[in-house]
Design a protein around this motif. Structure first.
Motif, PDB file in Angstrom:
ATOM      1  N   VAL A 103      35.917  69.290  17.640  1.00  0.00           N
ATOM      2  CA  VAL A 103      35.077  68.393  18.225  1.00  0.00           C
ATOM      3  C   VAL A 103      35.565  66.796  17.670  1.00  0.00           C
ATOM      4  O   VAL A 103      35.099  66.402  16.668  1.00  0.00           O
ATOM      5  CB  VAL A 103      33.658  68.173  17.969  1.00  0.00           C
ATOM      6  N   PRO A 104      36.552  66.422  17.890  1.00  0.00           N
ATOM      7  CA  PRO A 104      37.180  65.038  17.634  1.00  0.00           C
ATOM      8  C   PRO A 104      36.367  64.021  17.286  1.00  0.00           C
ATOM      9  O   PRO A 104      36.635  63.061  16.055  1.00  0.00           O
ATOM     10  CB  PRO A 104      38.191  64.658  18.403  1.00  0.00           C
ATOM     11  N   ARG A 105      35.343  63.825  18.081  1.00  0.00           N
ATOM     12  CA  ARG A 105      34.224  62.630  17.776  1.00  0.00           C
ATOM     13  C   ARG A 105      33.392  62.773  16.636  1.00  0.00           C
ATOM     14  O   ARG A 105      32.720  61.845  16.334  1.00  0.00           O
ATOM     15  CB  ARG A 105      33.540  62.483  19.161  1.00  0.00           C
ATOM     16  N   ARG A 106      33.513  63.877  16.072  1.00  0.00           N
ATOM     17  CA  ARG A 106      32.639  64.308  14.729  1.00  0.00           C
ATOM     18  C   ARG A 106      31.303  64.368  15.017  1.00  0.00           C
ATOM     19  O   ARG A 106      30.266  65.348  14.534  1.00  0.00           O
ATOM     20  CB  ARG A 106      33.133  63.514  13.699  1.00  0.00           C
ATOM     21  N   LEU A 107      30.682  63.131  15.223  1.00  0.00           N
ATOM     22  CA  LEU A 107      29.192  62.907  15.169  1.00  0.00           C
ATOM     23  C   LEU A 107      28.377  63.839  15.947  1.00  0.00           C
ATOM     24  O   LEU A 107      27.409  64.288  15.531  1.00  0.00           O
ATOM     25  CB  LEU A 107      28.706  61.560  15.778  1.00  0.00           C
ATOM     26  N   PRO A 108      28.897  64.210  17.072  1.00  0.00           N
ATOM     27  CA  PRO A 108      28.067  65.279  17.965  1.00  0.00           C
ATOM     28  C   PRO A 108      27.937  66.807  17.047  1.00  0.00           C
ATOM     29  O   PRO A 108      27.019  67.289  17.353  1.00  0.00           O
ATOM     30  CB  PRO A 108      28.842  65.834  19.135  1.00  0.00           C
ATOM     31  N   VAL A 109      28.739  67.026  16.148  1.00  0.00           N
ATOM     32  CA  VAL A 109      28.637  68.092  15.234  1.00  0.00           C
ATOM     33  C   VAL A 109      27.355  68.005  14.464  1.00  0.00           C
ATOM     34  O   VAL A 109      26.580  68.624  14.055  1.00  0.00           O
ATOM     35  CB  VAL A 109      29.784  68.573  14.559  1.00  0.00           C
ATOM     36  N   LEU A 110      27.443  66.680  13.729  1.00  0.00           N
ATOM     37  CA  LEU A 110      26.171  66.498  12.701  1.00  0.00           C
ATOM     38  C   LEU A 110      24.672  66.281  13.453  1.00  0.00           C
ATOM     39  O   LEU A 110      23.916  67.178  13.219  1.00  0.00           O
ATOM     40  CB  LEU A 110      26.328  65.069  12.192  1.00  0.00           C
ATOM     41  N   TRP A 111      24.780  65.808  14.725  1.00  0.00           N
ATOM     42  CA  TRP A 111      23.535  65.880  15.418  1.00  0.00           C
ATOM     43  C   TRP A 111      23.280  67.006  16.082  1.00  0.00           C
ATOM     44  O   TRP A 111      22.093  67.601  15.949  1.00  0.00           O
ATOM     45  CB  TRP A 111      23.647  64.962  16.694  1.00  0.00           C
ATOM     46  N   SER A 112      24.050  68.276  16.232  1.00  0.00           N
ATOM     47  CA  SER A 112      23.764  69.412  16.702  1.00  0.00           C
ATOM     48  C   SER A 112      23.418  70.193  15.689  1.00  0.00           C
ATOM     49  O   SER A 112      22.428  70.976  15.878  1.00  0.00           O
ATOM     50  CB  SER A 112      25.061  70.083  17.253  1.00  0.00           C
ATOM     51  N   ILE A 175      21.771  65.207   2.978  1.00  0.00           N
ATOM     52  CA  ILE A 175      22.317  65.347   1.618  1.00  0.00           C
ATOM     53  C   ILE A 175      23.617  65.972   1.388  1.00  0.00           C
ATOM     54  O   ILE A 175      24.617  65.676   0.895  1.00  0.00           O
ATOM     55  CB  ILE A 175      21.298  65.564   0.811  1.00  0.00           C
ATOM     56  N   GLY A 176      23.542  67.238   1.980  1.00  0.00           N
ATOM     57  CA  GLY A 176      24.689  67.694   2.140  1.00  0.00           C
ATOM     58  C   GLY A 176      25.957  67.410   2.768  1.00  0.00           C
ATOM     59  O   GLY A 176      27.167  67.723   2.193  1.00  0.00           O
ATOM     60  N   ALA A 177      25.694  66.726   3.839  1.00  0.00           N
ATOM     61  CA  ALA A 177      26.986  66.018   4.447  1.00  0.00           C
ATOM     62  C   ALA A 177      27.368  64.845   3.716  1.00  0.00           C
ATOM     63  O   ALA A 177      28.576  64.511   3.630  1.00  0.00           O
ATOM     64  CB  ALA A 177      26.511  65.579   5.901  1.00  0.00           C
ATOM     65  N   LEU A 178      26.697  64.193   2.995  1.00  0.00           N
ATOM     66  CA  LEU A 178      27.046  63.098   2.023  1.00  0.00           C
ATOM     67  C   LEU A 178      27.809  63.770   0.947  1.00  0.00           C
ATOM     68  O   LEU A 178      28.835  63.261   0.356  1.00  0.00           O
ATOM     69  CB  LEU A 178      25.818  62.311   1.405  1.00  0.00           C
ATOM     70  N   ALA A 179      27.044  64.588   0.162  1.00  0.00           N
ATOM     71  CA  ALA A 179      27.674  65.389  -1.207  1.00  0.00           C
ATOM     72  C   ALA A 179      28.813  66.078  -0.962  1.00  0.00           C
ATOM     73  O   ALA A 179      29.940  65.912  -1.776  1.00  0.00           O
ATOM     74  CB  ALA A 179      26.739  65.748  -1.940  1.00  0.00           C
ATOM     75  N   ALA A 253      25.302  59.863   6.514  1.00  0.00           N
ATOM     76  CA  ALA A 253      26.115  61.061   6.418  1.00  0.00           C
ATOM     77  C   ALA A 253      27.078  60.617   7.869  1.00  0.00           C
ATOM     78  O   ALA A 253      28.055  61.073   7.821  1.00  0.00           O
ATOM     79  CB  ALA A 253      25.203  62.312   6.770  1.00  0.00           C
ATOM     80  N   ALA A 254      26.360  60.039   8.859  1.00  0.00           N
ATOM     81  CA  ALA A 254      27.337  59.541  10.033  1.00  0.00           C
ATOM     82  C   ALA A 254      28.022  58.787   9.798  1.00  0.00           C
ATOM     83  O   ALA A 254      29.323  58.619  10.060  1.00  0.00           O
ATOM     84  CB  ALA A 254      26.357  59.268  11.229  1.00  0.00           C
TER      85      ALA A 254
END
Length: 262
Positions: A103-112, A175-179, A253-254
């Protein structure tokens, strides 16, 4: 003249496919099953145990729902760890590279990830609360902690606790995505939820007391009370505060996800 060949439909990245991928990824982890089972079992067992052991003296009486759901103190940590593992755990194993390549756009992974955790955590915690309360009350009949689901504020407090725990899980995910490190994220989460509010509460400033009400841990307490306590945030304000904490963590995180290499 050149022509652009689109990838076959079976290989295209769509929001539904990203969601499905994150759903399967979450449920294939043994830690998911262990954490969710431990959360429910500890909450139900502690509620029933407290109800059975209560002697009805009424000293230092807690709100009825808070008393029955004292086991959610364990749920706070368990679900926080689950949220952290959903993001920081992938960085520690290197699996995040495969996810971002797909998923090259990345953000859909975080939202999902956030959507999947919400879809899992909210029903689980609500079901657990609705099971724990009547079970505990079966031991509390005739005591000053006796109550029913139909009493004022009880259902709202049970649902508020479930909503608060769900938002805490999403906050932990952010927080996990940030750290990007499980130990660092766990320390930051515990510090924010449990330690920082206690430190601020010791400061001799009214503004510190006002701010502490809206920290995640204190806001969860306000959501769990059937009858709002003096000096605490209202249920609506507490829910809004927790939603803002979770949204801020996800937004940060985004931004980091878009600007920094995996």
């Amino acid at each position: 003249m050149t022509t652009t060949t689109l990838p076959p439909a079976s290989y295209r990245v769509t929001p539904v496919r990203v969601l499905r991928s994150e759903w399967h990824k979450l449920w294939t982890l043994r830690s998911t099953w262990t954490t969710l089972a431990a959360t429910s079992v500890l909450t139900v067992a502690m509620g029933a145990g407290l109800g059975a052991a209560y002697d009805g003296d009424g000293e230092g009486r807690l709100d009825t729902v808070v008393f029955v759901l004292l086991g959610t103190q364990f749920a706070t940590v368990n679900l926080g760890v689950l949220g952290i593992l959903a993001t920081a755990g992938e960085y520690s194993t290197g699996q995040i590279r495969a996810s971002m390549t797909a998923v090259p756009r990345r953000l859909p992974v975080l939202w999902s990830k956030a959507a999947v955790l919400t879809a899992v955590t909210l029903p689980l915690t609500l079901w657990t609360n609705l099971l724990t309360f009547p079970l505990a009350q079966s031991f509390l009949t005739g005591t000053d902690q006796a109550a029913s689901l139909g009493d004022p504020g009880v259902l709202r407090a049970l649902a508020g606790n479930a909503a608060g725990l769900t938002l805490l899980t999403v906050l932990a995910l952010g927080i996990g995505a940030l750290a990007r490190s499980v130990p660092m994220a766990t320390g930051a989460f515990i510090g924010l939820v449990m330690i920082v509010p206690e430190v601020l509460a010791m400061l001799p400033y009214d503004t510190a007391d006002d701010a502490v009400r809206y920290f995640p841990g204190r806001a969860l307490e306000a959501l769990t009370t059937a009858q709002p306590l003096p000096g605490s945030a209202s249920p609506g304000a507490a829910l809004l505060a927790m939603a803002l904490w979770a949204s801020a963590a996800l937004a940060a995180a985004a931004v980091l996800l878009r600007r920094r290499d995996v």
